[in-house]
Design an enzyme around this catalytic site. Sequence first.
Site, PDB file in Angstrom:
ATOM      1  N   LYS A 232      14.583  66.230  -9.508  1.00  0.00           N
ATOM      2  CA  LYS A 232      15.468  65.427  -8.815  1.00  0.00           C
ATOM      3  C   LYS A 232      15.294  64.299  -9.265  1.00  0.00           C
ATOM      4  CE  LYS A 232      18.323  63.732  -5.726  1.00  0.00           C
ATOM      5  NZ  LYS A 232      19.721  64.088  -5.980  1.00  0.00           N
ATOM      6  N   CYS A 286      21.490  56.525  -4.530  1.00  0.00           N
ATOM      7  CA  CYS A 286      20.598  57.378  -5.158  1.00  0.00           C
ATOM      8  C   CYS A 286      20.257  57.050  -6.494  1.00  0.00           C
ATOM      9  CB  CYS A 286      21.492  58.533  -5.354  1.00  0.00           C
ATOM     10  SG  CYS A 286      22.122  59.068  -3.985  1.00  0.00           S
TER      11      CYS A 286
HETATM   12  N1  SAJ Z   1      28.652  54.317 -12.744  1.00  0.00           N
HETATM   13  C1  SAJ Z   1      28.748  53.433 -13.838  1.00  0.00           C
HETATM   14  N2  SAJ Z   1      29.304  54.002 -14.883  1.00  0.00           N
HETATM   15  C2  SAJ Z   1      29.379  55.230 -15.066  1.00  0.00           C
HETATM   16  C3  SAJ Z   1      29.032  56.008 -13.929  1.00  0.00           C
HETATM   17  C4  SAJ Z   1      28.626  55.715 -12.673  1.00  0.00           C
HETATM   18  O1  SAJ Z   1      28.740  52.319 -13.746  1.00  0.00           O
HETATM   19  O2  SAJ Z   1      29.966  55.896 -16.343  1.00  0.00           O
HETATM   20  C5  SAJ Z   1      27.997  53.520 -11.341  1.00  0.00           C
HETATM   21  C6  SAJ Z   1      29.054  53.788 -10.253  1.00  0.00           C
HETATM   22  O3  SAJ Z   1      30.083  53.020 -10.165  1.00  0.00           O
HETATM   23  C7  SAJ Z   1      27.938  53.688  -9.260  1.00  0.00           C
HETATM   24  C8  SAJ Z   1      27.042  54.248  -9.566  1.00  0.00           C
HETATM   25  O4  SAJ Z   1      26.778  54.245 -11.033  1.00  0.00           O
HETATM   26  O5  SAJ Z   1      27.713  52.533  -8.647  1.00  0.00           O
HETATM   27  C9  SAJ Z   1      26.295  55.695  -9.202  1.00  0.00           C
HETATM   28  O6  SAJ Z   1      27.442  56.584  -9.300  1.00  0.00           O
HETATM   29  P1  SAJ Z   1      27.407  58.063  -9.642  1.00  0.00           P
HETATM   30  O7  SAJ Z   1      28.895  58.688  -9.364  1.00  0.00           O
HETATM   31  O8  SAJ Z   1      26.874  58.219 -10.876  1.00  0.00           O
HETATM   32  O9  SAJ Z   1      26.501  58.680  -8.647  1.00  0.00           O
HETATM   33  P2  SAJ Z   1      26.208  58.862  -7.006  1.00  0.00           P
HETATM   34  O10 SAJ Z   1      25.270  57.948  -6.702  1.00  0.00           O
HETATM   35  O11 SAJ Z   1      27.363  58.801  -6.177  1.00  0.00           O
HETATM   36  O12 SAJ Z   1      25.422  60.427  -7.073  1.00  0.00           O
HETATM   37  C10 SAJ Z   1      24.580  60.745  -7.608  1.00  0.00           C
HETATM   38  C11 SAJ Z   1      24.635  62.012  -8.212  1.00  0.00           C
HETATM   39  N3  SAJ Z   1      23.620  62.268  -9.565  1.00  0.00           N
HETATM   40  C12 SAJ Z   1      24.017  62.567 -10.691  1.00  0.00           C
HETATM   41  O13 SAJ Z   1      25.081  62.486 -11.373  1.00  0.00           O
HETATM   42  C13 SAJ Z   1      22.829  62.637 -11.654  1.00  0.00           C
HETATM   43  C14 SAJ Z   1      24.765  63.293  -7.445  1.00  0.00           C
HETATM   44  O14 SAJ Z   1      24.691  64.303  -8.167  1.00  0.00           O
HETATM   45  C15 SAJ Z   1      23.367  63.075  -6.653  1.00  0.00           C
HETATM   46  O15 SAJ Z   1      23.313  64.102  -5.618  1.00  0.00           O
HETATM   47  C16 SAJ Z   1      23.310  61.864  -6.159  1.00  0.00           C
HETATM   48  O16 SAJ Z   1      23.324  61.032  -6.867  1.00  0.00           O
HETATM   49  C17 SAJ Z   1      21.897  61.903  -5.133  1.00  0.00           C
HETATM   50  O17 SAJ Z   1      22.194  62.010  -3.869  1.00  0.00           O
HETATM   51  O18 SAJ Z   1      21.193  61.737  -5.686  1.00  0.00           O
END
Ligand code: SAJ
Length: 434
Positions: A232, A286
Amino acid sequence: MNAPFDATAALGRKALAHPAPDHQVAVIGLGYIGLPTAALLASYGWSVCGVDVSPKVVETVNAGRVHIEERDLDRLVHEAIAARTLVAACEVPTASFYMIAVPTPLGPGKSPDISYVEAAARAIAPKIGPGACVIVESTSPVGTTERVGAIIAEARPDLVVPREGSEEDADIALAYCPERVLPGRIVTELVHNDRVIGGVTPACAARAAVLYTSFVKGDCLTTTARVAETVKLVENAFRDVNIAFANELSMIADVIGVDVWEVIRLANRHPRVSILQPGPGVGGHCIAVDPWFLVAGAPEAARLVRTAREVNDHKALHTEAKIRALIEAAPGSKVALLGLAFKPDIDDFRESPALAIAASLARTHGEKILVVEPFAETLPAAFDGTGAQLMVLDAALDAAEVVVVLVDHTAFRHLAPADLAGKLVFDTRGMLKR
Ligand code: SAJ
């Protein structure tokens, strides 16, 4: 639901004095993961009791309503409550499966705080009986599942609690099964994603798998609890490191004087390159948090993971400094800040860099700041007393000469560079380029 499960056989014991009924699940923590999971289990035929320390949450759920915005969740909860397959309570009941889905925040010095998981283990201990299974779902530092076992063992010397590597027959099962769902797609991903099920012993993993195979359409992959805990953290650190690469590129591009969006678009035409998107920093509960759990477990070894966290945190400060420079270049102008959420199209502002940046600007620029956030009815408390205003998009764009895209919500995506002609524009998400 699957055929009734023989807990006695899976735990390797000949007979249990008081086997728990095998269809009752207690989900401890009715938050972003616990509530959807509880409602989903109920819809798959389990008898579910959702447990929360907040009487308000319990009351809301028992009224068939939800306290969090998530696609399909309100319908699922409403149906489960109406069918009486789901109830909510403040007390932990006797059950055959206990699922712990409580928060694991960062404590002082970025160290993991597992006190809510420990409190859940203490609440389960007096209720648990032979044949029952405890599953930790909360994102946790490695070793937390064993800690839960130790708490139960201490409170219940009458039970044999499983220990990793021990061949001894245990009375209960203990496993770690991380959630990996994406906010905004939680209900769908709970069903369709593969699951990693880590048992303290193989018998524990088999027991926990009974719960998951009843509703998961993806693969259920069994392993040890410590591996599952690490998996995780690694998943989220992988994403954080990759976003840090994109964010660092954006800062390098500022120095070199090239357009980072064009660089990434063209580099991604290489068949083995897939660079993520820069933004104003990384938010949510997360990705911006969990990598620190890995760092805490191996501080000397986790150098890249720590640096990625620092790069992503620094990107928010870098972004704020660039916005401040724009504001100084247009003295007296109003500033439209588009978006507060931690990512597009959700109402979740936790750990949001957009919110932190906007609130910090509001504290120094007060009523010049016009916030546009379709997912907020009022400005969050961080803006109290600043004079900043929440406005609809058109009014804010009419009034402002400086426009900053902090979140690329769908509600903003119709904007084209021509709509902002004559204004000073900073697009932290590359939205206007797409
Ligand atoms: N972000 C960027 N650039 C990108 C992608 C994301 O700046 O190219 C930023 C987003 O704007 C945001 C942050 O990263 O601020 C996180 O967003 P996210 O969509 O990557 O992730 P979360 O926090 O919504 O969900 C994540 C997911 N993990 C992964 O993709 C590895 C989800 O599957 C997990 O279940 C969740 O964390 C968790 O609960 O751990």
